[in-house]
Design an enzyme around this catalytic site. Structure first.
Site, PDB file in Angstrom:
ATOM      1  N   ASP A  77      25.994  27.022   9.254  1.00 54.08           N
ATOM      2  CA  ASP A  77      25.561  25.621   9.259  1.00 54.08           C
ATOM      3  C   ASP A  77      25.440  25.120   7.823  1.00 54.08           C
ATOM      4  O   ASP A  77      25.428  25.903   6.875  1.00 54.08           O
ATOM      5  CB  ASP A  77      24.235  25.453  10.013  1.00 54.08           C
ATOM      6  CG  ASP A  77      23.235  26.540   9.680  1.00 54.08           C
ATOM      7  OD1 ASP A  77      23.250  27.027   8.540  1.00 54.08           O
ATOM      8  OD2 ASP A  77      22.432  26.904  10.557  1.00 54.08           O
ATOM      9  N   ASP A 116      23.163  22.819   5.404  1.00 51.00           N
ATOM     10  CA  ASP A 116      21.897  22.099   5.226  1.00 51.00           C
ATOM     11  C   ASP A 116      21.913  21.358   3.899  1.00 51.00           C
ATOM     12  O   ASP A 116      22.469  21.836   2.905  1.00 51.00           O
ATOM     13  CB  ASP A 116      20.713  23.082   5.244  1.00 51.00           C
ATOM     14  CG  ASP A 116      20.568  23.758   6.592  1.00 51.00           C
ATOM     15  OD1 ASP A 116      20.960  23.152   7.605  1.00 51.00           O
ATOM     16  OD2 ASP A 116      20.078  24.902   6.633  1.00 51.00           O
ATOM     17  N   ASP A 163      12.945  31.561   0.833  1.00 54.13           N
ATOM     18  CA  ASP A 163      12.619  32.975   1.056  1.00 54.13           C
ATOM     19  C   ASP A 163      13.200  33.903  -0.007  1.00 54.13           C
ATOM     20  O   ASP A 163      12.488  34.461  -0.822  1.00 54.13           O
ATOM     21  CB  ASP A 163      13.004  33.408   2.486  1.00 54.13           C
ATOM     22  CG  ASP A 163      14.449  33.107   2.857  1.00 54.13           C
ATOM     23  OD1 ASP A 163      15.172  32.483   2.057  1.00 54.13           O
ATOM     24  OD2 ASP A 163      14.877  33.526   3.955  1.00 54.13           O
TER      25      ASP A 163
HETATM   26  P1  ATP Z   1      22.192  31.659   8.424  1.00 51.51           P
HETATM   27  O1  ATP Z   1      23.512  32.083   7.916  1.00 51.51           O
HETATM   28  O2  ATP Z   1      21.611  32.587   9.445  1.00 51.51           O
HETATM   29  O3  ATP Z   1      22.101  30.219   8.844  1.00 51.51           O
HETATM   30  P2  ATP Z   1      20.318  30.806   6.407  1.00 51.51           P
HETATM   31  O4  ATP Z   1      19.822  31.453   5.150  1.00 51.51           O
HETATM   32  O5  ATP Z   1      21.056  29.506   6.245  1.00 51.51           O
HETATM   33  O6  ATP Z   1      21.210  31.870   7.157  1.00 51.51           O
HETATM   34  P3  ATP Z   1      18.506  29.322   8.072  1.00 51.51           P
HETATM   35  O7  ATP Z   1      17.586  29.864   9.111  1.00 51.51           O
HETATM   36  O8  ATP Z   1      19.595  28.404   8.448  1.00 51.51           O
HETATM   37  O9  ATP Z   1      19.092  30.627   7.357  1.00 51.51           O
HETATM   38  O10 ATP Z   1      17.574  28.673   6.952  1.00 51.51           O
HETATM   39  C1  ATP Z   1      18.079  27.788   5.974  1.00 51.51           C
HETATM   40  C2  ATP Z   1      17.355  28.001   4.652  1.00 51.51           C
HETATM   41  O11 ATP Z   1      15.959  27.685   4.791  1.00 51.51           O
HETATM   42  C3  ATP Z   1      17.375  29.424   4.114  1.00 51.51           C
HETATM   43  O12 ATP Z   1      18.564  29.695   3.417  1.00 51.51           O
HETATM   44  C4  ATP Z   1      16.158  29.459   3.222  1.00 51.51           C
HETATM   45  O13 ATP Z   1      16.432  28.848   1.970  1.00 51.51           O
HETATM   46  C5  ATP Z   1      15.167  28.563   3.958  1.00 51.51           C
HETATM   47  N1  ATP Z   1      14.276  29.330   4.858  1.00 51.51           N
HETATM   48  C6  ATP Z   1      14.487  29.651   6.156  1.00 51.51           C
HETATM   49  N2  ATP Z   1      13.459  30.343   6.660  1.00 51.51           N
HETATM   50  C7  ATP Z   1      12.554  30.455   5.663  1.00 51.51           C
HETATM   51  C8  ATP Z   1      11.245  31.066   5.553  1.00 51.51           C
HETATM   52  N3  ATP Z   1      10.699  31.690   6.597  1.00 51.51           N
HETATM   53  N4  ATP Z   1      10.618  30.990   4.364  1.00 51.51           N
HETATM   54  C9  ATP Z   1      11.156  30.327   3.314  1.00 51.51           C
HETATM   55  N5  ATP Z   1      12.374  29.758   3.357  1.00 51.51           N
HETATM   56  C10 ATP Z   1      13.064  29.811   4.497  1.00 51.51           C
HETATM   57 MG    MG Z   2      21.721  28.344   7.869  1.00 53.01          MG
END
Ligand code: ATP
Ligand code: MG
Length: 420
Positions: A65, A67, A138
């Site tokens: 995705d 963001d 994170d």
């Molecule tokens: P994926 O490929 O699974 O989407 P992702 O890192 O993009 O991995 P998401 O769940 O889409 O994961 O979260 C988007 C962003 O939000 C993360 O990259 C991170 O920067 C932030 N984030 C998500 N969860 C947390 C958390 N629990 N604490 C702090 N930051 C978070």
């Molecule tokens: Mg993501």
């Protein structure tokens, strides 16, 4: 590619990689995400791609995705996009909707909430600067910004360095960040498993010290996290890392403890999970019921072996054991019932394979086709091409058995007929 050396990182500001110094190209960014970024930028706002999208594009992978973060406030974002919905009670996020159900999430830069922050605190106090926004994320590799203004990558937390050396590092003090949100431990292990990255020493050590906090997390949120790993095609690697870090019992209760403590059971599970992942990556995932039945199969088997009563008793025994297993992940009720049924049918299939006799009535059970798939994985290590993999394997193994044995009518019916 030339990249800024780590020692050029200025303590007073971020490392910035100009377009010529990094591999992230607009060609690989979702066109709707680009539209959102450009519209924000042309209206005078900062607009950055952030999170997993920048990380994956940098590594040459396709993001799941896209963001966006901006300095525009949610109401300002809403004004710019007619296809925008604001969601979230305390911290409002903008969801910009596109064809096919695609959503581009736009968040306003925010900082880590203060400790005294409550439900009623004015949400405006949690808006922050780009730097604060990076530091509330994170892990370092998830805190990179791609700036649509000049196509540069902005790194406040050392994420570029960690991306290059293949390291998962919690931003800030792992102890504090895990206490704040224990799900971050899951995320650390997930990203390490998916990317094959090592985990930085303190980030790893503190998981051992805080893993029990996972038990107190919302079960519904943990279930969502589990589904992300089921869908990702990396479930096998994630669960193997969970086991290496001892978190299986914290998440899956007695079933997790069984897998944690019995290396044979876990080794038996690995090839099945690999087959599950292969299907997910090929775009033909198994149902959640089937996948969860596989994960619980080694534990369920020993529960069912202990219970020698009739089918319904065994089903009840498994259901009761699952309820009492102390699982932190909350599997919805209906799904739980489906898993119990699937596992009981699989057990019947396994004994039918041994005896060469099978009840045809089983085929009418709601979970027969899930069970048939799970059985195929257990028996053959793959889901064989067939509408009914179990039926096919059964007939191949017992060619003289003329299919499923017809069940005799219930004895009460027979008795009353005989009386007449
Ligand atoms: P994926 O490929 O699974 O989407 P992702 O890192 O993009 O991995 P998401 O769940 O889409 O994961 O979260 C988007 C962003 O939000 C993360 O990259 C991170 O920067 C932030 N984030 C998500 N969860 C947390 C958390 N629990 N604490 C702090 N930051 C978070
Ligand atoms: Mg993501």
């Amino acid at each position: 590619m030339t990249t800024a050396a780590p020692d050029t990182m200025d303590s007073s500001g971020p490392v910035i990689l100009r377009r010529a110094e990094h591999p992230v190209s607009r060609r690989d960014i979702d066109p709707d995400a680009l539209k959102v970024l450009y519209r924000l930028y042309r209206n005078g706002f900062k607009a950055y791609l952030v999170g997993g999208a920048v990380r994956d594009l940098f590594l040459g992978k396709r993001p799941k995705d896209f963001d966006v973060v901006t300095d525009a406030r949610p109401a300002q974002v809403k004004k710019l996009f007619s296809n925008c919905m604001l969601i979230g009670r305390r911290f409002r996020l903008a969801h910009i909707r596109f064809k096919g159900g695609k959503i581009i999430e736009v968040a306003t830069f925010r900082k880590e909430p203060d400790e005294e922050c409550t439900e009623n605190t004015d949400p405006n106090t949690s808006f922050g600067t780009p730097e604060e926004d990076a530091f509330r994320r994170d892990i370092t590799i998830n805190a990179l910004f791609y700036d649509i203004a000049d196509f540069s990558i902005i790194d406040y937390t050392g994420g570029l360095e960690d991306l290059r050396s293949g390291l998962i590092r919690m931003i800030g003090s792992p102890h504090e960040r895990y206490v704040e949100d224990p799900v971050r431990m899951w995320r650390v292990l997930r990203h390490a498993a998916r990317l094959g990255f090592a985990i930085e020493e303190e980030t790893a050590r503190e998981i051992g010290l805080h893993r029990e906090l996972l038990c107190a997390c919302s079960g519904a949120r943990l279930y969502e996290e589990l589904n992300k790993d089921i869908a990702s095609g990396f479930l096998c690697r994630v669960l193997a890392l969970f086991r290496a870090y001892g978190v299986l019992p914290d998440l899956l209760g007695a079933a997790g403890a069984f897998l944690q403590e019995d290396p044979h059971a876990f080794d038996m599970l690995l090839p099945l999970l690999e087959a599950v992942d292969k299907r997910a990556r090929a775009g033909s995932p198994l149902s959640q019921t089937a996948v969860l039945s596989i994960v619980l199969f080694p534990w369920a088997r020993q529960v069912l072996t202990k219970e020698t009563g009739p089918g319904d008793d065994r089903m009840k025994a498994l259901h009761d054991s699952l309820l009492a297993s102390g699982m932190s992940v909350t599997i919805p009720k209906a799904m739980k019932a489906g898993i119990v049924q699937t596992l009981c049918i699989v057990e019947r299939m396994l004994s039918a394979m041994e005896s060469g006799r099978m009840r045809w009535s089983l085929k009418k059970r709601a979970r027969y086709s899930d069970a048939s798939v799970v059985f195929s994985l257990i028996a053959r290590g793959e889901v064989i091409e067939s509408k009914d993999p179990f039926g096919r394997i059964f007939r191949e193994t017992h060619p003289s058995a003329s299919g499923f044995r017809k069940k005799r009518r219930p004895s009460r019916w027979r008795k009353s007929r005989d009386k007449k």
